[in-house]
Design an enzyme around this catalytic site. Structure first.
Site, PDB file in Angstrom:
ATOM      1  N   GLU A   1       0.942  -1.230   0.100  1.00  0.00           N
ATOM      2  CA  GLU A   1      -0.141   0.025  -0.025  1.00  0.00           C
ATOM      3  C   GLU A   1       1.051   1.113   0.104  1.00  0.00           C
ATOM      4  O   GLU A   1       2.081   0.898   0.144  1.00  0.00           O
ATOM      5  CB  GLU A   1      -0.836  -0.094   1.083  1.00  0.00           C
TER       6      GLU A   1
ATOM      7  N   GLY B   1      30.742  -0.606 -23.752  1.00  0.00           N
ATOM      8  CA  GLY B   1      30.850   0.795 -24.180  1.00  0.00           C
ATOM      9  C   GLY B   1      29.596   1.445 -24.697  1.00  0.00           C
ATOM     10  O   GLY B   1      28.687   1.329 -24.271  1.00  0.00           O
ATOM     11  N   GLY B   2      30.168   2.603 -25.646  1.00  0.00           N
ATOM     12  CA  GLY B   2      28.839   3.250 -26.252  1.00  0.00           C
ATOM     13  C   GLY B   2      27.640   2.347 -26.894  1.00  0.00           C
ATOM     14  O   GLY B   2      26.504   2.788 -26.516  1.00  0.00           O
TER      15      GLY B   2
ATOM     16  N   GLU C   1       8.985  -7.730  -4.165  1.00  0.00           N
ATOM     17  CA  GLU C   1       8.905  -8.836  -3.296  1.00  0.00           C
ATOM     18  C   GLU C   1      10.221  -8.538  -1.925  1.00  0.00           C
ATOM     19  O   GLU C   1      10.833  -9.741  -1.703  1.00  0.00           O
ATOM     20  CB  GLU C   1       9.052 -10.151  -4.136  1.00  0.00           C
ATOM     21  N   GLY C   2      10.179  -7.630  -1.409  1.00  0.00           N
ATOM     22  CA  GLY C   2      11.130  -7.187  -0.622  1.00  0.00           C
ATOM     23  C   GLY C   2      12.520  -6.796  -0.789  1.00  0.00           C
ATOM     24  O   GLY C   2      12.962  -7.352  -1.794  1.00  0.00           O
TER      25      GLY C   2
END
Lengths: 380, 379
Positions: free
Chosen positions: A127, A339-340, A363-364
């Site tokens: 929640e 790399g790039g 999940e934790g």
């Protein structure tokens, strides 16, 4: 002790790998780019028995052990982590508590179609104010005659906008705190249930994560899952199994990134030779491979421990903690090896890098796993 | 390092600009990947695009420390803007301002300083990344002209550049990094094409594209500095560029740290703010310590450059440490925010994706370690 997979386990792994390579790999980048929920893949996973792998055949499942499940989860997640989590939630967080805490009528009505993949499930615990502190539920359930009336809000619910059946946790007696929580089976068609919004996320973009509202949702008394007051236990015991699923998901993401980096390092030439010839790259490969293997062994041990029938909370928490942090490390190093090119969406490692991060959170969180592990260690 | 009044003033100016103009659009341009032309022009009006341009050519000609402070403050809010300013100043303007002829400076610096156009630097190629000496683009003399052919990759700001400094092999017989020269190429030269923008993990509103040069004919005076000086020039340019990336990384880390620090004090779990748990408190302590170390290294590299001392090794250390700090800090920020950190509702995940560029661009962390390793072994 033996480290060999059984004939059946190897068969399941190969089947999952073939399926993932054939059906998921070609569309994974597109699912990610479009944030598209892969309905067609979920349907096929249902037909293969992947949506209720550990559920006995008489309840519509594949009747396989937890190691088989871990293997299939790894293979599916290797292709697409979003598909992996959709599968994991249905198996671990929905089918498992229904089979374990449900009665035969509930198993017949809900577990069977969920395990067959005809319906999709979601697990509604978090929640806005109850994340790591899951016991602080503010969703309420009040008995009105022979129906429960649910009110509240749930956050970060995987499959939330696509699920047919939801396991919902609510407080029946707020004074009792975590001992006053119960679990309910709620159908998405119920009046008063609504999807408030879908989250926009860094990764696992093809899996939907939704905020859900329950506004006077009426749930028949026979859809109480387990006993009143047992909800927190249902929630926590379910997450133990869920962690093996997420550890396997992390493992799949790691394996994909590692293999991509390994191959790239052999092909990419700089300074007149393949970069795999440089010790800096060789050591990255060694570290990635070692962590991948350690994560896999921890995960398989946790799956095996669950199959043995005893307690496995600590094994599952260790597997989840280690596999997710290994996945973070491995995907980051894979981008670095590329790399790039690794920073570009032309190669899949940037997706793996984004997907890996969620495994340290849901999940934790890693912090919650450390709470579980230290609490059990310090009690010894 | 103690900042002087001027430096504090320019930092405040950049901070105010970032808060008022960039904070409202940073998430949106990350999502759309759209280059923020309007705010980039506004940075020109504030002088941020002329920090490396001499006053004679319409620039601010600031010290490097002031420049790094501007880049840090902008990146603290938006990495894409930070990278755009950094690449324009240190890779685009700097080589022309320091190596160019008066005619070249006259032609390109005044417009660059105001933001009329950007300047850019074309070094990397598909086969020449960390091995930048492996340049395959060629420049061949034809009468009193140069004819350039080849392709370049990952070129920042190229769609908005008036001119791009391009490195090319002028002595085709020379081995390795020898025989490379640099040219100032106007982007409207026939045969010169800026290709489609790259789709990237982060820095999504910054402009990164491949270039194609097909029989691009340039007059003899397009040569930057001396023939054959290319390798030396780009190594010098990159030394300065590394300070820029260190400052970008520092800004991203600070932005993520601020987000996490505030959140940790507001978010309650188990009946109290999560900042009151030692696990979170220690994370914040580690983040703050790493940031401070990165800041000192970056400012020290600036100081050395400002006083004219050798600074390449310090720039490499600053770049290495600041970019790895940015990865560490942005990651911890997501972790402190939990599920919220993984969503686009908070900036932590954007900072994290942006930070990854800093361990790659203008020399990967591996290249920095090579530079540092050679320095400590020959010192």
């Amino acid at each position: 002790m033996q480290f060999e997979l059984s004939e059946q386990q190897r068969m399941i792994r190969d089947m999952a790998r073939d399926f993932a390579n054939r059906e998921i790999v070609p569309i994974a980048a597109e699912l990610d780019a479009e944030e598209r929920f892969p309905k067609e893949i979920v349907k096929q996973m249902g037909e293969l028995g992947f949506m209720g792998m550990n559920v006995p055949e008489k309840w519509g499942g594949a009747g396989l052990d937890m190691v088989c499940y871990a293997l299939a989860m790894e293979e599916v997640s290797r292709a697409c982590a979003s598909c992996g989590v959709i599968m994991s939630v249905n198996n671990s967080l929905v089918c498992w508590p229904l089979e374990t805490y449900g009665d035969d009528a509930q198993r017949e009505k809900f577990l069977k179609p969920l395990a067959q993949g005809k319906l999709l499930g979601a697990y509604c615990l978090s929640e806005p104010g109850a994340g790591t502190d899951a016991a602080s539920q503010s969703t309420t359930a009040k008995l009105d005659g022979d129906t429960w009336v649910l009110n509240g809000m749930k956050n970060f619910i995987t499959n939330g906008a696509n699920a047919d059946v939801l396991i919902v946790f609510a407080q029946t007696d707020p004074a009792l705190k975590h001992k006053g929580i119960a679990a309910f089976i709620v159908e998405a068609t119920a009046e008063g249930f609504s999807v408030i919004r879908k989250e926009e996320k860094m990764g696992i973009r093809a899996s939907d994560t939704a905020q859900l509202a329950f506004d006077n949702v009426r749930v028949p008394a026979d859809q109480l899952l387990g006993q009143v007051g047992q909800g927190f236990k249902v929630a926590m015991s379910t997450l133990d199994g869920g962690r093996i699923g997420i550890a396997s998901q992390a493992l799949g993401v790691s394996a994909a990134a590692y293999e991509a980096a390994r191959l790239y390092s052999l092909q990419r030439e700089q300074f007149g030779r393949p970069i795999a010839k440089f010790q800096a790259i060789q050591w990255k490969i060694a570290d990635m491979a070692t962590r991948l293997e350690a994560a896999r062994l921890l995960t398989w041990r946790a799956a095996w421990a669950k199959d043995q029938g005893g307690r496995y909370s600590e094994e599952a928490a260790m597997a989840k903690l280690y596999a997710s942090e290994a996945s973070h490390f491995i995907t980051n190093e894979a981008v670095q090896v590329f790399g790039g090119n690794g920073y570009s969406k032309e190669y899949p490692v940037e997706r793996h890098f984004r997907d890996a991060k969620i495994t340290e959170i849901y999940e934790g969180t890693s912090e919650a796993q450390r709470m579980v592990i230290s609490a059990l260690e310090l009690k010894k | 390092m103690i900042l002087n009044e001027n430096q504090k003033m320019i930092r405040q100016m950049a901070r105010d600009f970032a808060a008022s103009k960039l904070a409202p659009i940073a998430a949106e341009i990350d999502r759309s990947g759209e280059f923020p032309e309007t705010t980039v022009k506004e940075m020109g009006a504030l002088g941020f695009l002329g920090l490396a341009v001499p006053e004679a050519y319409g620039g601010v000609d600031s010290d490097i420390t002031s420049y790094a402070l501007v880049v840090e403050e902008i990146s603290r809010v938006c990495g894409s803007h930070g990278l755009t300013v950094a690449a324009h100043n240190s890779l685009g303007c700097w080589p022309i301002a320091h190596l160019g002829s008066d005619a070249q400076k006259q032609a390109w610096l005044p417009g660059a300083a105001t933001g009329e156009h950007l300047l850019s630097f074309g070094l990397t190629e598909a086969g020449a990344g960390s091995d930048a000496g492996g340049t395959r683009t060629t420049a061949v003399r034809d009468g009193d002209q140069w004819v350039l052919n080849g392709t370049k990759m990952w070129i920042t700001n190229s769609h908005y550049a008036g001119a791009i400094v391009i490195t090319a092999k002028t002595d085709l017989e020379a081995e390795g990094s020898r025989g490379i020269s640099a040219f100032v190429v106007p982007t409207d030269t026939p045969g010169f094409t800026v290709e489609k923008k790259e789709d990237k993990l982060g820095m999504r509103a910054s402009d990164t594209a491949p270039l194609t040069l097909e029989d691009v004919r340039l007059p003899a005076d397009a040569l930057l500095g001396e023939e054959g000086g290319g390798f030396k020039y780009f190594m010098m340019t990159l030394d300065g560029g590394r300070i820029s990336i260190a400052a970008v990384a520092l800004g991203l880390a600070v932005g993520a740290f601020d987000t996490a620090r505030v959140y940790a004090q507001e978010r309650h779990q188990f009946g109290r703010p999560i900042a009151s748990f030692q696990a979170i408190e220690f994370m914040l302590a580690d983040m703050a310590t790493q940031i401070e170390a990165a800041r000192q290294l970056t400012y020290e590299a600036c100081r050395l450059k400002d006083v004219g001392e050798s600074f390449g090794h310090m720039a490499a250390m600053a770049k290495l440490h600041a970019s790895e700090t940015a990865m560490f800090v942005t990651d911890r920020a997501i972790q402190i925010l939990g599920g919220y950190g993984y969503t686009t509702e908070y900036p932590a995940e954007r900072f994290y994706r942006d930070a990854k560029l800093c361990t790659i661009g203008e020399g990967t962390s591996e290249i920095q370690r090579m530079v540092i390793g050679r320095h400590v072994l020959t010192d």
